[in-house]
Design a protein around this motif. Structure first.
Motif, PDB file in Angstrom:
ATOM      1  N   LEU A  89      49.579  38.051  34.175  1.00  0.00           N
ATOM      2  CA  LEU A  89      49.292  37.414  35.453  1.00  0.00           C
ATOM      3  C   LEU A  89      48.287  36.293  35.229  1.00  0.00           C
ATOM      4  O   LEU A  89      47.411  36.411  34.376  1.00  0.00           O
ATOM      5  CB  LEU A  89      48.655  38.480  36.343  1.00  0.00           C
ATOM      6  N   ARG A  92      43.147  35.003  39.114  1.00  0.00           N
ATOM      7  CA  ARG A  92      42.936  34.346  40.415  1.00  0.00           C
ATOM      8  C   ARG A  92      41.468  34.420  40.819  1.00  0.00           C
ATOM      9  O   ARG A  92      40.788  35.399  40.513  1.00  0.00           O
ATOM     10  CB  ARG A  92      43.783  35.038  41.470  1.00  0.00           C
ATOM     11  N   GLU A  94      40.050  35.163  43.568  1.00  0.00           N
ATOM     12  CA  GLU A  94      39.599  36.310  44.378  1.00  0.00           C
ATOM     13  C   GLU A  94      39.268  37.520  43.511  1.00  0.00           C
ATOM     14  O   GLU A  94      38.509  38.396  43.924  1.00  0.00           O
ATOM     15  CB  GLU A  94      40.614  36.684  45.476  1.00  0.00           C
ATOM     16  N   ASN A 185      42.850  45.722  38.657  1.00  0.00           N
ATOM     17  CA  ASN A 185      43.631  44.856  39.548  1.00  0.00           C
ATOM     18  C   ASN A 185      45.085  45.213  39.277  1.00  0.00           C
ATOM     19  O   ASN A 185      45.754  44.582  38.472  1.00  0.00           O
ATOM     20  CB  ASN A 185      43.359  43.380  39.233  1.00  0.00           C
ATOM     21  N   PRO A 186      45.576  46.278  39.916  1.00  0.00           N
ATOM     22  CA  PRO A 186      46.912  46.791  39.589  1.00  0.00           C
ATOM     23  C   PRO A 186      48.003  46.025  40.329  1.00  0.00           C
ATOM     24  O   PRO A 186      47.691  45.221  41.213  1.00  0.00           O
ATOM     25  CB  PRO A 186      46.836  48.225  40.126  1.00  0.00           C
ATOM     26  N   PRO A 187      49.270  46.260  39.984  1.00  0.00           N
ATOM     27  CA  PRO A 187      50.351  45.682  40.800  1.00  0.00           C
ATOM     28  C   PRO A 187      50.328  46.318  42.184  1.00  0.00           C
ATOM     29  O   PRO A 187      50.369  47.538  42.293  1.00  0.00           O
ATOM     30  CB  PRO A 187      51.625  46.059  40.034  1.00  0.00           C
ATOM     31  N   TYR A 188      50.216  45.482  43.236  1.00  0.00           N
ATOM     32  CA  TYR A 188      50.101  46.064  44.576  1.00  0.00           C
ATOM     33  C   TYR A 188      50.985  45.405  45.620  1.00  0.00           C
ATOM     34  O   TYR A 188      50.876  45.695  46.801  1.00  0.00           O
ATOM     35  CB  TYR A 188      48.639  46.063  45.042  1.00  0.00           C
ATOM     36  N   ILE A 189      51.831  44.482  45.200  1.00  0.00           N
ATOM     37  CA  ILE A 189      52.703  43.832  46.182  1.00  0.00           C
ATOM     38  C   ILE A 189      53.904  44.743  46.477  1.00  0.00           C
ATOM     39  O   ILE A 189      54.483  45.343  45.569  1.00  0.00           O
ATOM     40  CB  ILE A 189      53.159  42.449  45.666  1.00  0.00           C
ATOM     41  N   LEU A 201      54.299  33.054  41.686  1.00  0.00           N
ATOM     42  CA  LEU A 201      54.707  34.461  41.500  1.00  0.00           C
ATOM     43  C   LEU A 201      56.103  34.595  40.901  1.00  0.00           C
ATOM     44  O   LEU A 201      56.386  35.561  40.190  1.00  0.00           O
ATOM     45  CB  LEU A 201      54.637  35.224  42.840  1.00  0.00           C
ATOM     46  N   ALA A 208      53.526  43.287  36.793  1.00  0.00           N
ATOM     47  CA  ALA A 208      52.089  43.128  37.050  1.00  0.00           C
ATOM     48  C   ALA A 208      51.833  42.816  38.515  1.00  0.00           C
ATOM     49  O   ALA A 208      50.701  42.876  38.980  1.00  0.00           O
ATOM     50  CB  ALA A 208      51.512  42.011  36.175  1.00  0.00           C
ATOM     51  N   LEU A 209      52.906  42.462  39.231  1.00  0.00           N
ATOM     52  CA  LEU A 209      52.752  42.073  40.640  1.00  0.00           C
ATOM     53  C   LEU A 209      53.094  43.206  41.591  1.00  0.00           C
ATOM     54  O   LEU A 209      52.388  43.444  42.560  1.00  0.00           O
ATOM     55  CB  LEU A 209      53.672  40.879  40.944  1.00  0.00           C
ATOM     56  N   GLU A 239      41.102  46.119  43.113  1.00  0.00           N
ATOM     57  CA  GLU A 239      41.593  45.026  43.954  1.00  0.00           C
ATOM     58  C   GLU A 239      42.878  45.508  44.626  1.00  0.00           C
ATOM     59  O   GLU A 239      43.611  46.334  44.081  1.00  0.00           O
ATOM     60  CB  GLU A 239      41.878  43.784  43.096  1.00  0.00           C
TER      61      GLU A 239
HETATM   62  N1  GLN Z   1      46.789  38.628  44.030  1.00  0.00           N
HETATM   63  C1  GLN Z   1      48.126  38.455  43.570  1.00  0.00           C
HETATM   64  C2  GLN Z   1      48.935  37.738  44.627  1.00  0.00           C
HETATM   65  O1  GLN Z   1      49.038  38.221  45.728  1.00  0.00           O
HETATM   66  C3  GLN Z   1      48.769  39.745  43.198  1.00  0.00           C
HETATM   67  C4  GLN Z   1      48.068  40.386  42.074  1.00  0.00           C
HETATM   68  C5  GLN Z   1      48.427  41.814  41.911  1.00  0.00           C
HETATM   69  O2  GLN Z   1      49.481  42.294  42.319  1.00  0.00           O
HETATM   70  N2  GLN Z   1      47.537  42.526  41.325  1.00  0.00           N
HETATM   71  O3  GLN Z   1      49.444  36.685  44.374  1.00  0.00           O
END
Ligand code: GLN
Length: 283
Positions: A89, A92, A94, A185-189, A201, A208-209, A239
């Motif tokens: 990734l 970023r 943030e 900062n794990p995959p969280y989408i 993206l 990773a997303l 995160e």
């Molecule tokens: N912050 C990223 C985004 O929304 C996603 C990173 C993540 O999944 N850890 O573009």
């Protein structure tokens, strides 16, 4: 028109209207190994065929949407340079909030574990700021680990790396690996989120997303399995997405964490949540 003609000067390229000037400067500087100042002082330098070809190609790839960071192989994070490639990734801004929350809670000679380190941005930023800290970082991806290792060396910090699918390769039985902090900062989408089809993206590593599910599965693993690896009074800091703070606080509370709270990023969005593993958590 993307093609840069042989015989164009640097000035001609910089005036190329098809991309924002900052992006052209970054691509040109990268392709020709020139600093910003050199680009100005050598503005009348003429491009040969090879150079014109390389720059035309970079401009075309940028037009097709490839992130600048992958095209130049680099992105700054926490004031440090990081090498990046499509296996990791792009760091970023943030995520600097997570680094700051971690640094505020790291005791002298403290230990930190970064889970899903990717480019190593978080672990390297912490290790660089706090040379007294013992920093360990893991990732399931061998390519990501190689990138993170390179970034640790590039920034002159010592980090212990481990290939692991979340907690699976860590040995909790001996109790030798309890950390003062676990950060991630794990995959969280969420699976199918429209953002995955937009902007940078589209080119980043999908694993990773997104967790390919409701966006919370990695956060659930972290909250439910971290405690054996935390010192008493140690913190778990994560995160998460713009709309996940409440869900993550609930996960932390359900798993016995105390002092559960969220922190806002510069855009005012609750972006990091965490909790402390105390003696009370264990009763
Ligand atoms: N912050 C990223 C985004 O929304 C996603 C990173 C993540 O999944 N850890 O573009």
């Amino acid at each position: 028109m993307n093609t840069i003609a042989v015989g164009s000067t640097l000035e001609d390229v910089l005036r190329h209207a098809a991309l924002p000037p900052l992006e052209i400067r970054l691509l040109l500087g990268h392709a020709l190994h020139l600093t910003r100042v050199q680009m100005i002082t050598q503005s009348q330098r003429v491009l040969n065929e090879e150079e014109a070809g390389i720059i035309s190609q970079l401009i075309a790839r940028r037009h097709a949407g490839e992130p600048i960071a992958y095209l130049i192989g680099e992105r700054e994070f926490y004031g440090l340079p990081f090498s990046v490639n499509p296996a990791v990734l792009i760091p970023r801004p943030e995520t600097e909030l997570l680094v700051e929350c971690a640094l505020e809670r790291l005791p002298p000679q403290g230990s930190v574990l970064d889970m899903g380190t990717g480019s190593g941005a978080i672990a390297v930023a912490i290790a660089h700021t706090r040379t007294d800290a013992r920093v360990q970082a893991l990732d399931v991806s061998a390519k990501a680990l190689a990138t993170a290792q390179g970034n640790a060396a590039r920034n002159g910090v010592r980090i212990q790396f481990l290939q692991s699918d979340w907690f699976t390769a860590l040995d909790s039985a001996a109790g030798t690996q309890a950390f003062d902090l676990i950060v991630s900062n794990p995959p969280y989408i969420v699976d199918g989120d429209v953002h995955l089809q937009q902007g940078d993206l589209r080119f980043e590593p999908i694993d990773a997303l997104t967790d390919h599910a409701d966006g919370l599965s990695a956060l659930r693993i972290l909250c439910s399995q971290a405690s054996p690896y935390l010192q008493t009074n140690g913190w778990l800091l994560m995160e998460h997405g713009y709309d996940q703070a409440k869900a993550v606080r609930t996960l932390l509370q359900e798993n016995g964490f105390t002092d559960v709270q969220s922190w806002r990023d510069l855009a005012g969005i609750e972006r990091v949540s965490g909790g402390r593993w105390t003696a009370a958590s264990q009763t």
